[in-house]
Design an enzyme around this catalytic site. Structure first.
Site, short mmCIF file in Angstrom:
data_model
loop_
_atom_site.label_atom_id
_atom_site.label_comp_id
_atom_site.label_asym_id
_atom_site.label_seq_id
_atom_site.Cartn_x
_atom_site.Cartn_y
_atom_site.Cartn_z
CE LYS A 1 51.23 41.58 38.51
NZ LYS A 1 52.29 42.44 37.94
CE1 TYR B 1 51.55 38.84 34.93
CE2 TYR B 1 53.45 38.01 33.74
CZ TYR B 1 52.42 38.92 33.88
OH TYR B 1 52.27 39.92 32.94
#
Length: 185
Positions: free
Chosen positions: A71, A131
């Site tokens: 991420k 994200y």
């Protein structure tokens, strides 16, 4: 962009440069060539966004095995305490965490590689959290590490009585339950 590797190998704080004047600012928040040269190549496949109010604690979430996700996280409104816990098999920092304040004012981001549990606590009145991930969501692989496990000793910067938590996060597993067979990575 400025890149700083954290105490846990593979976790990076990234601060994009901002170019401002009386109108505001411009910033490149992600540039593949810079990312590849410093962190390594990642093929991000999806962008996600959440919006939360003050006191919300989300996490610590991860996907197991082949569905694990790297991420790149940032806050476009507000401020959060962002936390990543190392769950990589045979890692010398297994069970340790990195905690960094991310906020819209600085534009600071954090890269979290595969094999980590991730969560955040909202420190401002509201937070818009964005994200990128390198793998799709796979509900059958989803797991939650308990946010308040004493073995982690995470200071979320929010008193326990003021935290807003989901049922899923209240039922997370302890660090001692994170066996290599369960994790799959």
């Amino acid at each position: 962009m400025n890149f700083w590797e954290q105490d846990i190998k593979g976790v990076w704080v990234i601060e994009p440069k901002r170019f401002g004047d009386k109108r505001g600012y411009f910033s490149e928040v992600f540039k593949q060539a810079d990312f590849d040269a410093t962190v390594g190549h990642i093929d991000f496949v999806q962008d996600n966004e959440s919006f939360s109010s003050k006191g919300v604690v989300r996490g610590l979430h991860f996907q197991r095995g082949e569905w694990s996700q790297a991420k790149l996280v940032r806050v476009s409104r507000g401020a959060v305490l962002d936390v990543a816990v190392d769950l990589r098999k045979d890692s010398p920092t297994w069970g340790r965490h990195v905690a960094v304040v991310l906020d819209a004012d600085s534009g600071r981001q954090m890269f979290i590689p595969r094999g980590f549990a991730h969560g955040f606590a909202v420190l401002s009145d509201v937070a818009q959290f964005q994200y990128k991930v390198d793998n799709v969501y796979a509900p059958q692989s989803e797991a939650t590490l308990r946010f308040d496990d004493p073995a982690l000793a995470i200071d979320w910067h929010i008193p326990r009585g003021e935290m807003l938590l989901s049922d899923k996060d209240l039922k997370g597993l302890s660090l001692s339950e994170m066996t290599p067979d369960f994790l799959g990575f």
